[in-house]
Design a protein around this motif. Sequence first.
Motif, PDB file in Angstrom:
ATOM      1  N   GLN A 150       0.848  -1.188   0.000  1.00 31.05           N
ATOM      2  CA  GLN A 150       0.000   0.000   0.000  1.00 31.05           C
ATOM      3  C   GLN A 150       0.883   1.238   0.000  1.00 31.05           C
ATOM      4  O   GLN A 150       1.187   1.812   1.045  1.00 31.05           O
ATOM      5  N   ARG A 151       1.323   1.634  -1.197  1.00 31.17           N
ATOM      6  CA  ARG A 151       2.136   2.847  -1.301  1.00 31.17           C
ATOM      7  C   ARG A 151       1.844   3.526  -2.630  1.00 31.17           C
ATOM      8  O   ARG A 151       2.606   3.405  -3.594  1.00 31.17           O
ATOM      9  N   ASP A 173       2.955  -2.912   6.214  1.00 31.30           N
ATOM     10  CA  ASP A 173       1.712  -2.757   5.454  1.00 31.30           C
ATOM     11  C   ASP A 173       1.797  -1.632   4.429  1.00 31.30           C
ATOM     12  O   ASP A 173       1.112  -1.664   3.404  1.00 31.30           O
ATOM     13  N   HIS A 174       2.653  -0.638   4.702  1.00 31.81           N
ATOM     14  CA  HIS A 174       2.790   0.506   3.787  1.00 31.81           C
ATOM     15  C   HIS A 174       4.200   0.579   3.207  1.00 31.81           C
ATOM     16  O   HIS A 174       4.682   1.657   2.851  1.00 31.81           O
ATOM     17  N   LYS A 177       6.861   3.216   4.518  1.00 35.65           N
ATOM     18  CA  LYS A 177       6.712   4.646   4.229  1.00 35.65           C
ATOM     19  C   LYS A 177       6.981   5.515   5.450  1.00 35.65           C
ATOM     20  O   LYS A 177       7.624   6.569   5.352  1.00 35.65           O
TER      21      LYS A 177
END
Length: 336
Positions: A150-151, A173-174, A177
Amino acid sequence: MMPSLASLGPALLLWLLTACLGAHAAIQAENDYNIRKIPLRSQSFQAPYLDSDMQSRYFEFGEDTIVRADQYIRLTSDRQGQMGWLFARMPMTANNWQVEVEFKIHGQGHLHGDGMAIWLTEERAQAGKVFGSRDNFNGLGVFVDTYKNQRPGTVFPYVMAMMGNSSVSYDKDHDGKENEIAGCSARGIRGDEDPPTKKIRLTYYQETSLKVELQYKKDSPDEWTECFETGPLKLPQTAYLGFSAETGELSDNHDLISVTSHNLHVRSPPNTGADKSKDGKPAQAPKVQSKPYNPGGDKERGSWRWFFLKIVLFGIVCVGGYVGWTMYRASRRSRF
């Protein structure tokens, strides 16, 4: 008896050539910042990787890592749910160092993951959920992330650096980031396309900067592309060099081909950005977090300026020598 001009001519020409070459060598030495690279054997490896007793003197490995003594050290195979690690047995003793890694990430199919990591951490040889190594680490992690979670707005594969302090957890999850110090997109760093293997180079000056460069482009396979350069980073007093990789529902082969490490002995330290304040005390270096990804950029322009400066200086030395020789020849003729 005075020597003849004919006998002096070749000697003068030789002197001129020596002077010109000496000037060029002096310029080149200054351009290299007087940095001497000393090999670090305990932080390096290449095929066949293992000693005669089928062990490695300087490294140990675990989990799903396998060693093909004539080809590679495979941290994970192209299978789901694998993880593997390789760590140096002894800590990095150099304050300023450079680590160059030749590797290959490849596999079947169009979807692949998850990626690999390079570590300089207080902890060593511990499996975990961050590209096959432990979370909540203390030190530096440089990640080659090949799968996008998720980015939005980021092109993958993506290379990034993170500093941990034993309490910060990697934002998996990201795609890290929230943890990123600096990073860059590196499309083409995985796969079987030319060049067949890729390279990443980390250059660290103690509490001054970390530079990460990549060598992976098909049209210029031997050219280093700057990924990013950070501001000051402070590593743990005891830090171990390591490598790890992980696969999940998607998979890849993560292969290490060779690692070459050097101690950088700096005779003339590079500019740290710290100047003296008005009271004579050293001013604190600016807290620069990252440098935008700009391959070539200012560095390329500076290289061209330096190239032309060397040509001008070389020409001045040669012309000056020729004028001196001409004046000397004229004075000799006037005596006779």
